[in-house]
Design a protein around this motif. Structure first.
Motif, PDB file in Angstrom:
ATOM      1  N   THR A   1       7.460  -2.273  12.332  1.00 36.82           N
ATOM      2  CA  THR A   1       6.477  -3.268  11.909  1.00 36.82           C
ATOM      3  C   THR A   1       6.112  -4.202  13.056  1.00 36.82           C
TER       4      THR A   1
ATOM      5  N   ARG B   1       5.136  -7.716  13.848  1.00 36.56           N
ATOM      6  CA  ARG B   1       5.178  -9.021  13.188  1.00 36.56           C
ATOM      7  C   ARG B   1       4.296  -9.997  13.946  1.00 36.56           C
ATOM      8  N   GLN B   2       3.322 -10.555  13.224  1.00 36.27           N
ATOM      9  CA  GLN B   2       2.319 -11.411  13.848  1.00 36.27           C
ATOM     10  C   GLN B   2       2.463 -12.832  13.313  1.00 36.27           C
ATOM     11  N   ARG B   3       2.475 -13.789  14.187  1.00 38.06           N
ATOM     12  CA  ARG B   3       2.585 -15.189  13.793  1.00 38.06           C
ATOM     13  C   ARG B   3       1.569 -15.994  14.590  1.00 38.06           C
TER      14      ARG B   3
ATOM     15  N   TYR C   1       2.016 -10.398   3.899  1.00 37.46           N
ATOM     16  CA  TYR C   1       3.467 -10.443   3.695  1.00 37.46           C
ATOM     17  C   TYR C   1       3.894  -9.111   3.104  1.00 37.46           C
TER      18      TYR C   1
ATOM     19  N   SER D   1       1.626  -3.793  10.168  1.00 30.75           N
ATOM     20  CA  SER D   1       1.659  -5.161  10.681  1.00 30.75           C
ATOM     21  C   SER D   1       1.821  -6.144   9.546  1.00 30.75           C
ATOM     22  N   GLU D   2       2.628  -7.167   9.789  1.00 24.63           N
ATOM     23  CA  GLU D   2       2.899  -8.202   8.792  1.00 24.63           C
ATOM     24  C   GLU D   2       2.505  -9.550   9.357  1.00 24.63           C
TER      25      GLU D   2
END
Length: 434
Positions: free
Chosen positions: A14, A16-18, A331, A351-352
């Motif tokens: 995954t 993970r995008q922030r 999410y 992608s999350e």
């Protein structure tokens, strides 16, 4: 016991995008919730911007009187110059005087009310006592701060379940709870299928009226009709209910898995299951096949918006033979979508969260045939010649169940068909001009 979901592949790690994200806020869920719960009224405690958003999203016609509104927070409210509780009490009194038919008043928190720390729970409890639960007064957060638009529904359903813990239930006992707002036509179809399977005491959450829920406890099983109901599932489990694990009911495969998990849990004979589902399964396959040629081999990129994306990607890949480039979701509730992710083909990017600029760069580099995204991204992509589909349409449109399988396929096929028709018209005009 539930049948385990078969893992067909292990998707890639995954991403993970922030970072900056591009989604609708949870207030927009009111548009389908107020249609579903037919004697409820949704009162947003927010700004004029909130009111304009809801009005625009609903496309309210001038001769209609919708069952939602906004208690407008003015500058004095935001500056703390007046008592917000007194202001809200006056608005509620005026509303109930004009609309005595309201059986459930739902106070909906917004970004402005949460920023100033307005205690909506306290206000709802006070108003519920004042009116003697006639109407019942509940509250939930529809704020768009760090949430996406479908989480408004999740928060509302969780509030309904918590209300049982606080104020009790009806005399009925729920053996099966189907959690997740679905269109009335879909609810009716599911109800008929479950009845044909011999199941009794089935409750749909939310129901069409604001009556208190039947008793939910250790003997209750529940199944999610939507993948974004993490808070709702937790609330049901807190009352002792047990979740039935299944794919989500999108397409023939997803709907069959969903119904089979229910049937196995309640001991429905396999022969009866086949008899009940054989004809609708065939209709779903035939309806989907009509659109397969338009989507077969097409490369599709799904931006994170609704949390429906893993289920949509599984359906596109397995029933329409599309090629999935990336599946984004705001999410990932991994326990709930594990079966969906396991059925994606190898090499699909998951992608999350979102860092929108970086994800846009990945999308452009991939050169997809179709992009599923929010309206804020769709117009710029269309200007670049990239074909798009608004993800919010999958929340507004009946897409669950066998009879809607063809409608779901058409939602994806329509923009590609339109592009092909426009290209054909242009080609024909050029030939005519020459």
């Amino acid at each position: 016991m539930n049948q385990p979901l078969v893992s067909c592949a292990t998707p890639s790690a995954t991403i993970r995008q922030r970072g900056q994200h591009e989604v609708f806020c949870g207030l927009t869920s009111i548009i389908w919730l107020h249609r579903k719960v037919q004697d409820a009224f949704f009162l947003v405690v927010g700004s004029r911007t909130c009111a304009h958003l809801i009005q625009s999203a609903a496309g309210v016609m001038i001769f209609s009187e919708p069952r939602f509104a906004t208690a407008i927070m003015e500058e004095r409210d935001l500056a703390g110059m007046v008592d917000m509780h007194d202001e809200l009490d006056r608005e509620v009194a005026r509303l109930l005087e004009r609309r005595p038919d309201i059986r459930m008043l739902v106070l909906v928190g917004s970004c402005p009310s949460e920023v100033i720390k307005f205690d909506l729970n306290r206000a709802a409890e006070r108003l519920d006592r004042r009116y003697g639960s006639k109407p019942r007064v509940l509250c939930y957060s529809g704020s768009g701060i760090e949430t996406t638009f479908t989480q408004g529904e999740d928060n509302f359903l969780a509030a309904l379940v918590r209300d049982q813990a606080l104020h009790g239930a009806s005399d009925k006992v729920a053996k099966l709870v189907v959690a997740g707002s679905v269109a009335d036509v879909v609810e009716d179809q599911f109800a008929r299928l479950l009845d044909d399977l011999g199941l009794e005491d089935v409750v749909f959450l939310p129901g069409r009226s604001s009556e208190r829920l039947p008793k939910i406890g250790p003997h209750t099983r529940f199944i999610l009709a939507q993948p974004y109901l993490g808070a709702t599932a937790a609330a049901l489990e807190s009352l002792g209910a047990t979740r039935i694990n299944a794919l989500f009911p999108l397409g023939e495969e997803g709907t069959t898995s969903w119904l089979k998990a229910i049937a196995d849990t309640f001991g429905v004979p396999p022969a009866r299951f086949v008899t009940v589902t054989e004809a609708p399964r065939r209709r779903a396959r035939e309806a989907t096949a009509h659109y397969r040629t338009a989507l077969q081999g097409k490369r599709i990129f799904l931006f994170p918006d609704s949390q429906l994306e893993p289920s949509l990607a599984r359906y596109l890949s397995r029933e329409l033979d599309a090629e999935i480039i990336e599946v984004g979701s705001p999410y990932l509730h991994r326990e709930h979508v594990a079966g969906e992710l396991a059925m994606l083909p190898p090499g699909v990017s998951i992608s999350e969260g979102q860092d929108v600029e970086i994800q846009i760069d990945r999308c452009r580099a991939a050169k997809p045939d179709l992009v599923v995204c929010g309206m804020g991204l769709a117009n710029p992509f269309e200007a670049e010649g990239i074909v798009t589909k608004w993800s919010i349409e999958f929340a507004f449109t009946p897409i669950q169940g066998y009879e809607q399988a063809g409608d779901l396929a058409e939602l994806f096929a329509r923009p590609l068909t339109r592009k092909a028709m426009i290209a054909g018209d242009r080609s024909g005009n050029r030939r005519a001009a020459s």
